[in-house]
Design a protein around this motif. Structure first.
Motif, PDB file in Angstrom:
ATOM      1  N   UNK A 109       0.852  -1.181   0.000  1.00 41.93           N
ATOM      2  CA  UNK A 109       0.000   0.000   0.000  1.00 41.93           C
ATOM      3  C   UNK A 109       0.894   1.241   0.000  1.00 41.93           C
ATOM      4  N   UNK A 110       0.733   2.072  -1.021  1.00 44.38           N
ATOM      5  CA  UNK A 110       1.469   3.320  -1.095  1.00 44.38           C
ATOM      6  C   UNK A 110       0.774   4.341  -0.200  1.00 44.38           C
ATOM      7  N   UNK A 111       1.487   4.862   0.815  1.00 41.46           N
ATOM      8  CA  UNK A 111       0.893   5.822   1.746  1.00 41.46           C
ATOM      9  C   UNK A 111       1.513   7.193   1.508  1.00 41.46           C
ATOM     10  N   UNK A 112       0.675   8.161   1.176  1.00 43.86           N
ATOM     11  CA  UNK A 112       1.145   9.527   0.946  1.00 43.86           C
ATOM     12  C   UNK A 112       0.373  10.483   1.847  1.00 43.86           C
ATOM     13  N   UNK A 113       0.957  11.646   2.077  1.00 45.94           N
ATOM     14  CA  UNK A 113       0.399  12.595   3.040  1.00 45.94           C
ATOM     15  C   UNK A 113       0.210  13.962   2.404  1.00 45.94           C
ATOM     16  N   UNK A 114      -0.862  14.621   2.802  1.00 48.02           N
ATOM     17  CA  UNK A 114      -1.066  16.015   2.465  1.00 48.02           C
ATOM     18  C   UNK A 114      -1.174  16.764   3.790  1.00 48.02           C
ATOM     19  N   UNK A 115      -0.067  17.386   4.195  1.00 48.22           N
ATOM     20  CA  UNK A 115      -0.053  18.070   5.491  1.00 48.22           C
ATOM     21  C   UNK A 115      -0.040  19.586   5.322  1.00 48.22           C
ATOM     22  N   UNK A 116      -0.410  20.015   4.122  1.00 50.34           N
ATOM     23  CA  UNK A 116      -0.553  21.440   3.867  1.00 50.34           C
ATOM     24  C   UNK A 116      -1.642  21.599   2.807  1.00 50.34           C
ATOM     25  N   UNK A 117      -1.982  22.831   2.481  1.00 51.39           N
ATOM     26  CA  UNK A 117      -3.041  23.035   1.495  1.00 51.39           C
ATOM     27  C   UNK A 117      -2.528  23.832   0.300  1.00 51.39           C
ATOM     28  N   UNK A 118      -1.299  23.568  -0.090  1.00 52.57           N
ATOM     29  CA  UNK A 118      -0.739  24.138  -1.307  1.00 52.57           C
ATOM     30  C   UNK A 118      -1.462  23.484  -2.495  1.00 52.57           C
ATOM     31  N   UNK A 119      -2.283  24.237  -3.241  1.00 53.14           N
ATOM     32  CA  UNK A 119      -3.105  23.613  -4.283  1.00 53.14           C
ATOM     33  C   UNK A 119      -2.295  22.960  -5.398  1.00 53.14           C
ATOM     34  N   UNK A 120      -1.149  23.536  -5.743  1.00 49.06           N
ATOM     35  CA  UNK A 120      -0.331  22.943  -6.802  1.00 49.06           C
ATOM     36  C   UNK A 120       0.210  21.593  -6.366  1.00 49.06           C
ATOM     37  N   UNK A 121       0.700  21.508  -5.124  1.00 46.71           N
ATOM     38  CA  UNK A 121       1.237  20.248  -4.605  1.00 46.71           C
ATOM     39  C   UNK A 121       0.154  19.174  -4.583  1.00 46.71           C
TER      40      UNK A 121
END
Length: 452
Positions: A109-121
């Protein structure tokens, strides 16, 4: 096992800039009171990180929902969380990259995180995944964290356009009884896990918010929690100075801050796999202690890399820093150096690369000591789930004890809440709970911008 070495904080090593062991011992009465107060808070269920590590019902819920979600055609877990809702899991993910992890349901399982709200990222991440084969996990203790909720609305809209069954791709980890995410989950049959009400976000490395993504990565969460429980029980079964260095650690940071005016604390990690630990520890330290005009400022560093970027400042800059080195006994993999034919490097012959790294650390310790600058060293046996459990609990307890020594509440975060209120106002929310902030905003809006 975690080893502590406090040699280079003593005045016998660094003269007038050091402290005596007797000064640490002089805090015994205060530390006994601190322990009693923390035990009272634990008994009254005001703080929960001591006992959440023994919550097997929570662990079973994590495993059950993970097996259910990942039994489908899922290959990615995308975690949305802010601060403590993501930093703990990111720390464990990075730390365990050097170790073999299990597969879940026979697949990685590939686990990725979004810990900010930079729309481009965020958009770039979306472009790299198959949305239909992804579980989107939203972690928010309050169930209304604006950054997390904002991203939920984006995901909901995308999935609705792709499939009418989008709810099977969602997981909420939040408060058991209240808040937007909890209400939405209950009303729409969305999978949900609970975060204990008495565990603050920065202590949530021992909750489902961290343990679910950790389990998805293939980490042995039982072993991680066993390490935390083992450290807790060993510490609480001894007197505060009976081979109980977590209290010495808190006392050392306290004394150097209060008596030696060391306003900056540097967790200096000598392992690439502990880089994210230093970020997690920074948040735990800063958010727990940074209030009422007190507490050192934590500034993470990574060795040997930052010997070439920050060390000059630490060696010859202001005498306002205390450094805590973190390293490993066993780095897992290693290389033996053979500089055959390069005579000037013969001293490296037969040396392990890990020896070079540790001797770099020791060289910095010695150089700092010669210049009367304090440091101490914390050594883990190796990186595995048990050791990381020990390290995590040790840090949480040390910060809690330090907060009590500083006579502040290490479990609230009033400064963060104030910033959130102003953000709500700027986005158009306005109700009676924001009346004071509304008046302050009006005053500041009357001052012209100073722009060029």
């Amino acid at each position: 096992m975690i080893e502590f070495n406090f040699k280079y904080i003593l005045n016998s090593a660094i003269f007038e800039n050091g402290i005596e062991e007797a000064e640490i011992r002089s805090l015994e009465h205060e530390l006994v009171t601190v322990r009693r107060n923390l035990n009272d808070l634990r008994r009254d269920e005001e703080i929960g990180f001591y006992d959440e590590i023994s919550n097997m019902a929570m662990v079973n819920d994590v495993k059950e929902i993970a097996e259910k979600l990942f039994s489908k055609d899922i290959n990615t877990l995308y975690v949305f969380g802010m601060g403590g809702s993501s930093l703990g899991a990111i720390f464990l993910k990075e730390a365990m990259k050097g170790a073999a992890c299990e597969k879940r349901m026979g697949k990685k399982i590939n686990v990725i995180f979004s810990e900010n709200i930079d729309p481009c990222y965020i958009k770039k991440n979306f472009d790299r995944i198959d949305m239909k084969k992804t579980v989107f996990c939203f972690v928010s203790k309050s169930a209304s964290t604006i950054e997390v909720v904002s991203q939920f609305f984006i995901i909901k809209e995308i999935l609705e356009k792709m499939s009418g069954n989008y709810k099977d791709n969602l997981l909420f980890i939040t408060d058991k009884n209240s808040g937007f995410l909890r209400q939405y989950a209950d009303e729409n049959g969305i999978a949900a896990l609970d975060i204990a009400k008495n565990v603050g976000g920065r202590y949530s490395i021992v909750t489902a918010g961290t343990l679910f993504p950790a389990y998805a990565m293939g980490l042995d969460i039982d072993k991680f929690l066993h390490g935390a429980v083992s450290y807790r029980d060993d510490m609480l079964n001894k007197a505060v100075f009976e081979n109980n260095p977590v209290y010495t650690l808190a006392s050392v940071i306290y004394l150097f801050y209060k008596k030696k005016h060391r306003n900056i604390f540097i967790p200096f990690v000598y392992s690439d796999y502990l880089k994210e630990f230093s970020r997690w520890f920074r948040q735990l330290f800063a958010e727990s202690l940074g209030k009422e005009l007190t507490s050192p400022t934590p500034v993470p560093a990574v060795g040997a890399t930052d010997q070439h970027s920050q060390l000059q400042l630490y060696m010859q800059g202001p005498q306002d820093k205390l450094i805590g080195f973190f390293c490993l006994k066993d780095y897992g993999e290693d290389f033996t150096l053979n500089p055959d034919g390069f005579e000037e490097f013969n001293y490296l012959n037969g040396k392990k690369l890990s020896e070079v790294l540790i001797n770099e650390l020791k060289g910095v310790e010695l150089a700092l000591a010669i210049d009367k600058r304090p440091s101490f060293r914390i050594t883990l046996d190796k990186i595995d789930e048990f050791s990381l459990g020990e390290l995590s609990f040790m840090c949480m307890e040390a910060v809690a004890v330090l907060g009590m020594l500083l006579k502040i509440n290490p479990f609230d975060q009033p400064g963060v809440e104030k910033g959130k209120k102003f953000a709500y106002l700027l986005m158009g929310k306005n109700d009676e709970t924001l009346s004071r902030e509304s008046e302050e905003l009006k005053r500041l809006d009357e001052i012209p911008d100073l722009t060029y």
